[in-house]
Design a protein around this motif. Sequence first.
Motif, PDB file in Angstrom:
ATOM      1  N   LEU A 173       0.724  -1.267  -0.097  1.00 41.01           N
ATOM      2  CA  LEU A 173      -0.041  -0.021  -0.088  1.00 41.01           C
ATOM      3  C   LEU A 173       0.775   1.257  -0.010  1.00 41.01           C
ATOM      4  N   ALA A 174       1.997   1.340   0.696  1.00 39.82           N
ATOM      5  CA  ALA A 174       2.611   2.527   0.829  1.00 39.82           C
ATOM      6  C   ALA A 174       3.304   2.465  -0.724  1.00 39.82           C
ATOM      7  N   GLY A 175       3.966   1.479  -1.263  1.00 40.18           N
ATOM      8  CA  GLY A 175       4.538   1.468  -2.578  1.00 40.18           C
ATOM      9  C   GLY A 175       3.376   2.027  -3.738  1.00 40.18           C
ATOM     10  N   TYR A 176       2.233   1.670  -3.357  1.00 36.58           N
ATOM     11  CA  TYR A 176       1.320   2.022  -4.235  1.00 36.58           C
ATOM     12  C   TYR A 176       0.918   3.591  -4.313  1.00 36.58           C
ATOM     13  N   ARG A 177       0.906   4.289  -2.748  1.00 30.21           N
ATOM     14  CA  ARG A 177       0.677   5.464  -2.408  1.00 30.21           C
ATOM     15  C   ARG A 177       1.805   6.478  -3.177  1.00 30.21           C
ATOM     16  N   SER A 206       3.724   5.520  -5.817  1.00 27.35           N
ATOM     17  CA  SER A 206       3.804   5.554  -7.172  1.00 27.35           C
ATOM     18  C   SER A 206       2.514   6.513  -7.691  1.00 27.35           C
ATOM     19  N   ARG A 207       1.372   6.533  -6.834  1.00 24.00           N
ATOM     20  CA  ARG A 207       0.353   7.433  -7.196  1.00 24.00           C
ATOM     21  C   ARG A 207       0.593   8.787  -7.050  1.00 24.00           C
ATOM     22  N   GLU A 208       1.385   9.159  -6.261  1.00 22.07           N
ATOM     23  CA  GLU A 208       1.584  10.508  -5.969  1.00 22.07           C
ATOM     24  C   GLU A 208       2.848  10.798  -6.849  1.00 22.07           C
ATOM     25  N   GLN A 209       3.698  10.007  -7.256  1.00 22.32           N
ATOM     26  CA  GLN A 209       4.644  10.393  -8.284  1.00 22.32           C
ATOM     27  C   GLN A 209       4.084  10.451  -9.718  1.00 22.32           C
ATOM     28  N   LEU A 210       2.844   9.722 -10.068  1.00 23.43           N
ATOM     29  CA  LEU A 210       2.332   9.699 -11.136  1.00 23.43           C
ATOM     30  C   LEU A 210       1.388  11.228 -11.183  1.00 23.43           C
ATOM     31  N   GLY A 211       0.704  11.487  -9.985  1.00 28.20           N
ATOM     32  CA  GLY A 211      -0.022  12.796  -9.834  1.00 28.20           C
ATOM     33  C   GLY A 211       1.066  13.816 -10.201  1.00 28.20           C
ATOM     34  N   ALA A 212       2.255  13.925  -9.623  1.00 27.21           N
ATOM     35  CA  ALA A 212       3.193  14.991  -9.967  1.00 27.21           C
ATOM     36  C   ALA A 212       3.447  15.142 -11.396  1.00 27.21           C
ATOM     37  N   VAL A 213       3.724  13.935 -12.114  1.00 20.96           N
ATOM     38  CA  VAL A 213       3.876  13.955 -13.646  1.00 20.96           C
ATOM     39  C   VAL A 213       2.839  14.482 -14.377  1.00 20.96           C
TER      40      VAL A 213
END
Length: 144
Positions: A13-17, A19-26
């Motif tokens: 879950l932490a890894g997913y979060r 990745s999701r934050e990184q994707l949102g920033a991109v």
Amino acid sequence: MEADHRAQVEELLAGYRRSREQLGAVHRKLATLQASATSEDGLVTVTVGAQGRLTELVIVDSAYRKLRPHELAATIVALTATAASKASRAASEAMAPVLPPDTDPDALLRGTADLTPAELKPEPPDAEETFEDLSWMRAGSKKR
């Protein structure tokens, strides 16, 4: 054993979060990405977005006196291509950190990331299909 399972789930879950934050920033970076190009004489400036679409065009008033219409048009087209190339490079750089190491960001943006060179080649025209001898004025096609 259940504690190990819970720890694995929490780690996933932490890894997913992350990745999701990184994707949102991109995504946010791509949404605001712009690239510009200006003619050498400073008469024309174009700005494009991340996908190379023209978003702003500035033409100095004196350009209309110094450039013929076809020269002005050619300048705008060339500058737009230059700015689109810059935008594509910036978009690739923005996407690279969230992509798997063997993924080509440029190919992904072009929509060709999973295609082979053979699939990218245009298909030859169908030799059977020709429209050379067709006419809408044929005798058999008269309306009555």
